[in-house]
Motif scaffolding. Structure first.
Motif, short mmCIF file in Angstrom:
data_model
loop_
_atom_site.label_atom_id
_atom_site.label_comp_id
_atom_site.label_asym_id
_atom_site.label_seq_id
_atom_site.Cartn_x
_atom_site.Cartn_y
_atom_site.Cartn_z
N GLY A 76 22.28 35.14 48.96
CA GLY A 76 23.54 34.49 48.68
C GLY A 76 23.88 33.52 49.80
N THR A 77 24.99 32.84 49.64
CA THR A 77 25.42 31.86 50.63
C THR A 77 26.94 31.70 50.56
N TYR A 78 27.46 30.94 51.49
CA TYR A 78 28.87 30.57 51.45
C TYR A 78 28.95 29.08 51.72
N LYS A 79 29.71 28.40 50.91
CA LYS A 79 29.96 26.97 51.13
C LYS A 79 31.18 26.57 50.33
N ASP A 80 31.86 25.56 50.83
CA ASP A 80 33.08 25.04 50.20
C ASP A 80 34.09 26.16 49.95
N GLU A 81 34.21 27.08 50.91
CA GLU A 81 35.14 28.21 50.85
C GLU A 81 34.89 29.11 49.64
N LYS A 82 33.63 29.19 49.22
CA LYS A 82 33.21 30.08 48.13
C LYS A 82 32.04 30.91 48.62
N ILE A 83 31.95 32.13 48.12
CA ILE A 83 30.80 32.98 48.39
C ILE A 83 30.00 33.06 47.10
N ILE A 84 28.72 32.73 47.18
CA ILE A 84 27.86 32.75 46.01
C ILE A 84 26.79 33.82 46.22
N ILE A 85 26.78 34.83 45.36
CA ILE A 85 25.83 35.95 45.44
C ILE A 85 24.90 35.86 44.23
N GLN A 86 23.61 36.00 44.47
CA GLN A 86 22.64 35.93 43.38
C GLN A 86 22.69 37.21 42.56
N GLY A 87 22.90 37.08 41.26
CA GLY A 87 22.94 38.22 40.35
C GLY A 87 24.36 38.54 39.92
N ASP A 88 24.48 39.41 38.93
CA ASP A 88 25.78 39.82 38.40
C ASP A 88 26.16 41.16 39.03
N TYR A 89 26.94 41.10 40.10
CA TYR A 89 27.35 42.30 40.83
C TYR A 89 28.87 42.39 40.94
N ARG A 90 29.58 41.92 39.92
CA ARG A 90 31.04 41.87 40.00
C ARG A 90 31.66 43.23 40.26
N ASP A 91 31.20 44.25 39.56
CA ASP A 91 31.80 45.58 39.70
C ASP A 91 31.62 46.13 41.11
N ARG A 92 30.42 46.05 41.65
CA ARG A 92 30.15 46.59 42.99
C ARG A 92 30.87 45.79 44.07
N ILE A 93 30.93 44.46 43.88
CA ILE A 93 31.63 43.61 44.85
C ILE A 93 33.12 43.90 44.84
N MET A 94 33.69 44.03 43.66
CA MET A 94 35.13 44.31 43.57
C MET A 94 35.46 45.68 44.16
N GLU A 95 34.60 46.64 43.95
CA GLU A 95 34.80 47.98 44.53
C GLU A 95 34.75 47.92 46.05
N PHE A 96 33.78 47.18 46.61
CA PHE A 96 33.65 47.02 48.06
C PHE A 96 34.89 46.33 48.63
N LEU A 97 35.35 45.28 47.97
CA LEU A 97 36.52 44.55 48.46
C LEU A 97 37.77 45.42 48.44
N LYS A 98 37.94 46.22 47.40
CA LYS A 98 39.11 47.10 47.33
C LYS A 98 39.07 48.17 48.41
N GLU A 99 37.87 48.68 48.72
CA GLU A 99 37.73 49.67 49.78
C GLU A 99 38.11 49.09 51.14
N ASN A 100 37.90 47.78 51.31
CA ASN A 100 38.21 47.12 52.57
C ASN A 100 39.59 46.49 52.58
N GLY A 101 40.42 46.77 51.59
CA GLY A 101 41.82 46.35 51.62
C GLY A 101 42.13 45.03 50.94
N PHE A 102 41.17 44.43 50.25
CA PHE A 102 41.42 43.17 49.56
C PHE A 102 41.97 43.42 48.17
N LYS A 103 42.69 42.44 47.67
CA LYS A 103 43.09 42.44 46.28
C LYS A 103 42.10 41.55 45.54
#
Length: 109
Positions: A76-103
């Protein structure tokens, strides 16, 4: 020979004191009030997950990208204030972000 060995050679009678450094107990990343948008797209026929809406510093964006790539074991990479991850990992990413205090907010399908 590192610095500690050199100092011992110069000052053999000196006994170094152990300093207790305070550990960081705060969050790893800068947290924000606005939710991070989690999108799914296909680029050139391959799925990618795009996170946008993070308005922290570039250093925090880089650290968050690195943590996500390490967690998922993908590229993956980050550019233009976006994070781009290869593959469809929405559920795992959202779970990780919620565990770390993000909405988070899921956009699309």
């Amino acid at each position: 020979m590192d610095l500690q060995d050199q100092l011992k050679n110069l000052f053999p009678d000196h006994i170094p004191e152990k300093e207790d450094l305070p550990e960081k107990s705060g969050p790893k990343f800068w947290l924000q009030d606005d939710p991070i948008l989690c999108k799914y797209e296909k680029r050139k026929g391959k799925p990618v997950t795009i996170l946008e809406g993070y308005n922290g510093a570039d250093k925090d964006l880089k650290n968050l990208t690195k943590e996500l790539k390490t967690l998922l074991g993908v590229g993956g990479t980050y550019k233009d204030e976006k994070i781009i991850i290869q593959g469809d990992y929405r559920d795992r990413i959202m779970e990780f972000l919620k565990e770390n205090g993000f909405k988070t907010k899921r956009v699309g399908g």
